[in-house]
Structures are given as C-alpha cells and as structure tokens.
Scaffold this motif. Structure first.
Motif, PDB file in Angstrom:
ATOM      1  N   UNK A 133      38.997  44.637  42.500  1.00 27.01           N
ATOM      2  CA  UNK A 133      40.268  44.299  41.870  1.00 27.01           C
ATOM      3  C   UNK A 133      41.435  45.047  42.508  1.00 27.01           C
ATOM      4  N   UNK A 134      41.173  46.206  43.076  1.00 27.78           N
ATOM      5  CA  UNK A 134      42.210  46.877  43.851  1.00 27.78           C
ATOM      6  C   UNK A 134      42.570  46.026  45.062  1.00 27.78           C
ATOM      7  N   UNK A 135      41.574  45.457  45.725  1.00 27.87           N
ATOM      8  CA  UNK A 135      41.820  44.539  46.838  1.00 27.87           C
ATOM      9  C   UNK A 135      42.565  43.296  46.357  1.00 27.87           C
ATOM     10  N   UNK A 136      42.178  42.795  45.197  1.00 23.22           N
ATOM     11  CA  UNK A 136      42.755  41.559  44.665  1.00 23.22           C
ATOM     12  C   UNK A 136      44.258  41.697  44.418  1.00 23.22           C
ATOM     13  N   UNK A 137      44.689  42.900  44.003  1.00 21.79           N
ATOM     14  CA  UNK A 137      46.121  43.104  43.757  1.00 21.79           C
ATOM     15  C   UNK A 137      46.847  43.688  44.970  1.00 21.79           C
ATOM     16  N   UNK A 138      46.132  43.787  46.086  1.00 24.32           N
ATOM     17  CA  UNK A 138      46.771  44.214  47.328  1.00 24.32           C
ATOM     18  C   UNK A 138      47.023  45.698  47.454  1.00 24.32           C
ATOM     19  N   UNK A 139      46.142  46.531  46.886  1.00 25.42           N
ATOM     20  CA  UNK A 139      46.329  47.980  46.931  1.00 25.42           C
ATOM     21  C   UNK A 139      45.201  48.706  47.665  1.00 25.42           C
ATOM     22  N   UNK A 140      44.465  48.012  48.490  1.00 22.83           N
ATOM     23  CA  UNK A 140      43.307  48.629  49.140  1.00 22.83           C
ATOM     24  C   UNK A 140      43.697  49.815  50.027  1.00 22.83           C
ATOM     25  N   UNK A 156      52.737  48.649  39.066  1.00 23.85           N
ATOM     26  CA  UNK A 156      52.446  47.422  38.321  1.00 23.85           C
ATOM     27  C   UNK A 156      51.115  46.821  38.777  1.00 23.85           C
ATOM     28  N   UNK A 157      50.904  46.810  40.085  1.00 25.29           N
ATOM     29  CA  UNK A 157      49.662  46.262  40.628  1.00 25.29           C
ATOM     30  C   UNK A 157      48.458  47.070  40.148  1.00 25.29           C
ATOM     31  N   UNK A 158      48.602  48.399  40.164  1.00 23.43           N
ATOM     32  CA  UNK A 158      47.498  49.256  39.724  1.00 23.43           C
ATOM     33  C   UNK A 158      47.205  49.039  38.236  1.00 23.43           C
ATOM     34  N   UNK A 159      48.256  48.905  37.422  1.00 21.15           N
ATOM     35  CA  UNK A 159      48.074  48.650  35.986  1.00 21.15           C
ATOM     36  C   UNK A 159      47.372  47.322  35.768  1.00 21.15           C
ATOM     37  N   UNK A 160      47.735  46.327  36.576  1.00 23.21           N
ATOM     38  CA  UNK A 160      47.101  45.015  36.470  1.00 23.21           C
ATOM     39  C   UNK A 160      45.618  45.105  36.827  1.00 23.21           C
TER      40      UNK A 160
END
Length: 277
Positions: A133-140, A156-160
């Motif tokens: 899910x970290x990859x999915x929100x673009x935070x890898x 926001x991405x991390x919270x998501x």
C-alpha cells in the motif's frame, strides 16, 4: 442530472450497501439541544463514490462520523450490509482532515500500525502488506522517512496507506485534501480514483470544493444549513475525468453545467439556516 431523494441506489436493481433512515443528531450546546443532522435518508451502493457538499455548519462531517460509528444517532438508524451500526468497525476506515501519523514512527511503521491493531504478528507479512500500500500511494522511496520529513501531500498519502492496509470495505474521507496546493491535489485526485477502481471500496468523501466533487463523484449529495440532504445529483460524466479528457469541449461544458447546478443548490441551502455548529 439530479435525481429524486426517493431513488435509493445509484445502480438500478442493486441493494444498497449503506442505508440511512430518518437519521438525526442533536448535541447539547449552551444549555439547549442543537440539531446538526436532521432526518437524513440516503442509500449508498457498493463501490459507489459518493461526495457530500454543503455550506459550513451543514452537518457534513457529523454525518460522516455517524456512518463511521464514532457518533450515535439521536434518531433513526444506519445499516451496513443490513446490520445496524452500533460503533466503529473494521469494515469502515476514516481519514480525517488532520494527519494521523505518529511522529516517532517512520512511514513503514506507521502503515504497519493498522495491522498491529488487527493482531498481525508475522513481521515479514506485515512489511510485505504495508509495502504494497505504500507503493500504491506512491511513497516507496519514503518508507524510512519520519513525518517531520514529509510534505503535506506525502503525509496525506501515508495516512491513506494506513487506512487502506486494513482493507476496509468503506472508505470515509473528511476533507482529506484540504490546504494542499493545486498540483498536489490534482495528483491525489488521480491516485484516489485509481485506488478506488483497483480496491473496489465504497467511498464517501466530504469536501467544500465543487470542482473536486464533480471530478470524483458518482453522485453528489448536497446538505443545507438545516442539516438535511436537500438534493442528490447523479454525475454521468465519463471517466477518466482528469488529464486529456478534461480538455474535450463537450466534457468541459457538461462539467461546468453540473458544477453550476450543484453550486446553486449549495447557495440555496446556505440561506436555510437553523443553527450553526
């Protein structure tokens, strides 16, 4: 593009996943009862993207908290899958306007937190699922960064990702992209749409921005100052609605038309003030 409030589901013939019947919520304020949500009736279909808009003080966030189970209705009932909501549940994940990240944990450990609450113990499995899910929100590239090192959009991405890793059937989002710059907001619009299409969540999204509402929604529910749902608009604009599609002349005209219809309803509802909360 509007539809009757009696039309229960955005998808004909499909039973609703979420059903609100006569839902009201009162709070005690300055020695008197204040009605914040009043007699709301609404059916929401599985995998629907419903956006709720309305003037300040119309009860949008309170309605979201009622569906989440954080608040209890004063009157009426809310059902999910036929069962009455009696409190928070793993089937519902809520993202607030404020960031929910723990400052002493990096992105990976923050995302793993939801799995820990569910009792996951295998470290390897926890990390693999969190990274998905970290990859999915673009935070890898930011898995080892701490909240203080993240921009607003990255937070926001991390919270998501923290919510998505628990695999909620229903995703409740209360102004999640407020106060972000326009470029970051547009990127997150694309990301949340892609995730919704991939994960098949039912999304209920509160916003005060009508462009955002039209970009994201299957339907738009307008609440007025009396705390009631005054009108529901069906959004028939074809997807995708971002990028090149938005440059099409016919698409643009239909987009503006729907936004103006919703705006007029919001303006009308702002004049029906019963209380401020």
């Amino acid at each position: 593009m509007s539809e009757s409030l009696k039309n229960g589901s955005v998808f004909e013939g499909t039973p609703p996943l979420i059903s609100l019947k006569g839902v009201s919520k009162n709070f005690r304020k300055s020695g008197r009862d204040v009605t914040v949500v009043d007699d709301c009736n609404l059916d929401i279909a599985e995998n629907e993207f419903l956006v709720i808009v309305g003037p300040t003080g119309s009860g949008k966030s309170t309605l979201l908290k009622l569906i989440a189970g954080f608040e209890v209705p004063t009157a009426g009932e809310i059902r999910v899958g036929g069962d009455i909501i009696k409190g928070p549940g793993a089937d519902r994940g809520m993202i607030f306007q404020e960031y929910a990240l723990l400052p002493w944990r990096n992105v990976l450990k923050n995302v793993e937190l939801g799995l820990e609450f569910k009792g996951a113990e295998n470290e390897g499995e926890k990390k693999d699922l969190a990274m998905k899910y970290i990859d999915m929100v673009g935070l890898s590239a930011a898995e080892n960064k701490y909240p203080v090192e993240l921009s607003g959009g990255m937070k926001r991405r991390a919270s998501l990702a923290m919510i998505l890793v628990t695999k909620p059937k229903i995703l409740l989002m209360d102004g999640p992209f407020n106060a972000l710059d326009s470029k970051t907001k547009m990127t997150l619009h694309t990301e949340i749409t892609r995730i919704w299409e991939h994960e098949h969540n039912t999304v209920i999204f509160v916003t005060s921005e009508l462009d955002e509402a039209v970009k994201l929604s299957d339907r738009i529910a307008v609440m007025n100052k009396a705390g009631r749902i005054s009108k529901i608009f069906r959004n028939d604009l074809p997807r995708p609605r971002l990028g090149k599609a938005a440059l099409d002349h016919d698409f643009h005209n239909r987009f503006i038309q729907l936004r103006e219809e919703v705006l007029n309803e919001v303006k009308a509802g702002a004049g029906r003030a019963v209380c401020e909360y």
